[in-house]
Write a protein that holds these residues in place. Structure first.
Motif, PDB file in Angstrom:
ATOM      1  N   MET A 108       0.832  -1.210   0.000  1.00  0.00           N
ATOM      2  CA  MET A 108       0.000   0.000   0.000  1.00  0.00           C
ATOM      3  C   MET A 108       0.861   1.252   0.000  1.00  0.00           C
ATOM      4  N   GLN A 109       0.287   2.323  -0.482  1.00  0.00           N
ATOM      5  CA  GLN A 109       0.979   3.605  -0.563  1.00  0.00           C
ATOM      6  C   GLN A 109       0.143   4.679   0.119  1.00  0.00           C
ATOM      7  N   ARG A 110       0.813   5.576   0.811  1.00  0.00           N
ATOM      8  CA  ARG A 110       0.115   6.651   1.511  1.00  0.00           C
ATOM      9  C   ARG A 110      -0.647   7.515   0.512  1.00  0.00           C
ATOM     10  N   GLN A 111      -1.887   7.864   0.855  1.00  0.00           N
ATOM     11  CA  GLN A 111      -2.769   8.597  -0.046  1.00  0.00           C
ATOM     12  C   GLN A 111      -3.356   9.823   0.655  1.00  0.00           C
ATOM     13  N   ILE A 112      -3.902  10.720  -0.142  1.00  0.00           N
ATOM     14  CA  ILE A 112      -4.697  11.812   0.404  1.00  0.00           C
ATOM     15  C   ILE A 112      -6.054  11.235   0.803  1.00  0.00           C
ATOM     16  N   THR A 113      -6.475  11.498   2.026  1.00  0.00           N
ATOM     17  CA  THR A 113      -7.710  10.909   2.534  1.00  0.00           C
ATOM     18  C   THR A 113      -8.939  11.411   1.776  1.00  0.00           C
ATOM     19  N   VAL A 114      -9.787  10.479   1.395  1.00  0.00           N
ATOM     20  CA  VAL A 114     -11.069  10.791   0.755  1.00  0.00           C
ATOM     21  C   VAL A 114     -12.142  10.785   1.844  1.00  0.00           C
ATOM     22  N   SER A 115     -12.797  11.911   2.047  1.00  0.00           N
ATOM     23  CA  SER A 115     -13.675  12.082   3.216  1.00  0.00           C
ATOM     24  C   SER A 115     -14.860  11.127   3.246  1.00  0.00           C
ATOM     25  N   ASN A 116     -15.274  10.608   2.082  1.00  0.00           N
ATOM     26  CA  ASN A 116     -16.411   9.684   2.055  1.00  0.00           C
ATOM     27  C   ASN A 116     -15.992   8.265   1.680  1.00  0.00           C
ATOM     28  N   GLY A 117     -14.704   7.988   1.784  1.00  0.00           N
ATOM     29  CA  GLY A 117     -14.192   6.666   1.410  1.00  0.00           C
ATOM     30  C   GLY A 117     -14.193   5.680   2.563  1.00  0.00           C
ATOM     31  N   VAL A 118     -14.745   4.498   2.344  1.00  0.00           N
ATOM     32  CA  VAL A 118     -14.812   3.445   3.359  1.00  0.00           C
ATOM     33  C   VAL A 118     -14.367   2.129   2.745  1.00  0.00           C
ATOM     34  N   ASN A 119     -13.457   1.434   3.409  1.00  0.00           N
ATOM     35  CA  ASN A 119     -13.060   0.089   2.989  1.00  0.00           C
ATOM     36  C   ASN A 119     -13.869  -0.944   3.760  1.00  0.00           C
ATOM     37  N   ILE A 120     -14.439  -1.903   3.043  1.00  0.00           N
ATOM     38  CA  ILE A 120     -15.092  -3.047   3.672  1.00  0.00           C
ATOM     39  C   ILE A 120     -14.100  -4.207   3.603  1.00  0.00           C
ATOM     40  N   LEU A 121     -13.487  -4.530   4.729  1.00  0.00           N
ATOM     41  CA  LEU A 121     -12.426  -5.533   4.769  1.00  0.00           C
ATOM     42  C   LEU A 121     -13.006  -6.923   5.018  1.00  0.00           C
ATOM     43  N   GLY A 122     -12.881  -7.799   4.023  1.00  0.00           N
ATOM     44  CA  GLY A 122     -13.335  -9.171   4.194  1.00  0.00           C
ATOM     45  C   GLY A 122     -14.480  -9.561   3.296  1.00  0.00           C
ATOM     46  N   ARG A 123     -14.879  -8.672   2.399  1.00  0.00           N
ATOM     47  CA  ARG A 123     -15.935  -9.000   1.443  1.00  0.00           C
ATOM     48  C   ARG A 123     -15.444  -8.650   0.047  1.00  0.00           C
ATOM     49  N   SER A 124     -15.642  -9.566  -0.883  1.00  0.00           N
ATOM     50  CA  SER A 124     -15.180  -9.374  -2.255  1.00  0.00           C
ATOM     51  C   SER A 124     -16.133  -8.454  -3.011  1.00  0.00           C
TER      52      SER A 124
END
Length: 433
Positions: A168-184
């Motif tokens: 992974m690479q450091r990014q500018i935060t997206v205020s409405n971005g959400v990762n769902i970890l564990g679902r394809s």
């Protein structure tokens, strides 16, 4: 305790996955090598290549379930077979040369998968990658999966997912971005929790990260403002992303009670200034009704947990605290770091069940019957003529929230109500639901 159970340990004695004993001395057919899970995961991430380092038997086994050295999108899945000299003196030079060849052949990023012998001889792959990284224009991560340290298959999943943080690479935060970890993102067989459409309707952009996602998705994942965890295999990934990139996480996979789900949903809503009022009322009310019915019917039932229950300790805590059930024995494939807290809670409730790995399913039932349980939960073959069983619990993997709890409770109540053990003069009476 009967002789066939003397080999087992109580939950209070377990400190790691290596300490979980087998239910029987004959462990055939055994559990999957963690290397297998790592190879399958890598093959399912578009754009990610792999280099598996091991003995001929490891590489041959790998090709049984990952038969092609090239992926559909040009990925490379190469095998590095150790020779006799490297088994003694290490494979540092050869692996570095292989990584250079893979870059030249078109690999975009590489996960190095180390099997038993490299792990056993103490090969320093972290040092190898640090030395070679400056000569490469691509990123390389590694995962150590010697089976003598990782007795069962879950480590192949969660350690591989955790290792992907290195890509992974450091990014500018997206205020409405959400990762769902564990679902394809391609998930079809697992119902979509009602929470996620609610979040999308309120303008949040969900990125699903699991096998089936792309390398590009993983690389930019630190741009999210929140990670939501729906699988035990991605909890370590969330923890590491918080440490490396400051992305907070909220776990849903271990929430079963209405109160736990309420709290998690409220935390998510608060993060984005949303209101959940009235949104989940129907399934929440159903969960409360089912919890009350299950507590009335199942209170005092002694049970064993068998195969295909992916979260034995959170589920056991729920059964104890909300339903008043009594755990006798738990099958555990893995002991996750957060399991220490659940074990402590279970002990505080006055229970210290036996813990084991059930790996010979055809001989397990006879031993479990020695405990005289009222109920079995999980999978074992040929259980129809014994005490009642709540089967197919692995159907709930990847599901979270009120809907998952409702489905678990319905299956539990159905098994108890249908059993002649309870309805025809058994230890406990039942009522219809």
């Amino acid at each position: 305790m009967k002789s066939s159970l003397l080999r087992l340990k109580c939950l209070s004695e377990i400190k790691s996955g290596e300490g979980i004993p087998f239910l029987t001395p004959d462990v055939s057919p055994g559990t999957h090598c963690p290397m297998r899970m790592a190879s399958v995961i890598v093959e399912d991430i578009e754009g990610l290549s792999s280099l598996l380092v091991g003995m001929p038997e490891c590489t041959t086994h790998s090709r049984l379930f990952s038969p092609y050295p090239e992926g559909e999108k040009g990925e490379l899945h190469w095998l590095y077979v150790l020779d006799s000299r490297e088994v003694v003196f290490g494979c540092r030079d050869g692996v570095m040369e292989a990584l250079k060849k893979m870059e030249k052949a078109g690999a975009r990023s590489i996960l190095l998968i180390a099997t038993c012998i490299p792990d056993l001889i103490g090969e320093d792959f972290e040092g190898v990658i640090q030395e070679i990284q400056s000569e490469l224009s691509i990123r390389v991560a590694f995962v150590m999966l010697g089976q003598f340290k990782n007795v069962s298959y879950p480590a192949g999943s969660w350690k591989t997912m955790e290792a992907l943080v290195a890509l992974m690479q450091r990014q500018i935060t997206v205020s409405n971005g959400v990762n769902i970890l564990g679902r394809s993102p391609k998930e079809e067989h697992t119902p979509l929790p009602s929470l996620f459409p609610f979040l999308e309707r309120n303008g949040l952009k969900l990125r699903y990260l699991a096998p089936g996602a792309s390398l590009d998705d993983f690389c930019v994942a630190p741009d999210a403002v929140l990670n939501i965890v729906v699988s035990p295999y991605t909890q370590p990934l969330a923890i590491k992303m918080q440490k490396e990139f400051g992305v907070p996480f909220i776990s849903l996979h271990n929430c079963y009670s209405v109160e736990e789900i309420d709290k998690a949903y409220e935390e998510i809503a608060k993060q984005f200034n949303l209101s959940c009022k009235g949104v989940f009322d129907e399934e929440r009310k159903e969960a409360l009704v089912l919890e009350k019915q299950a507590a009335n019917i199942c209170h005092g039932l002694k049970y064993v947990l068998s195969l295909r229950v992916d979260l034995p300790l959170p589920l056991t805590q729920y059964f104890i605290t909300k339903l008043g059930m009594k755990p006798l024995l738990l099958h555990m494939e893995e002991y996750y770091p957060e399991d220490k807290n659940y074990a402590k809670s279970i002990r505080k409730s006055g229970y210290d069940p036996l813990v084991c790995r059930v790996v010979n399913e055809y001989t397990a039932l006879q031993i479990l019957q020695e405990l005289s349980p009222d109920l079995g939960i999980g999978y074992l073959p040929n259980t129809n003529d014994t005490f009642p069983w709540v089967t197919d619990m692995f159907d709930f993997y990847g599901q979270v929230g009120y809907g998952r709890s409702n489905a678990v409770l319905k299956r539990l109540l159905c098994a108890v109500n249908k059993s002649s053990h309870f309805s025809k003069g058994g230890t406990y009476g039942t009522s219809s639901i």
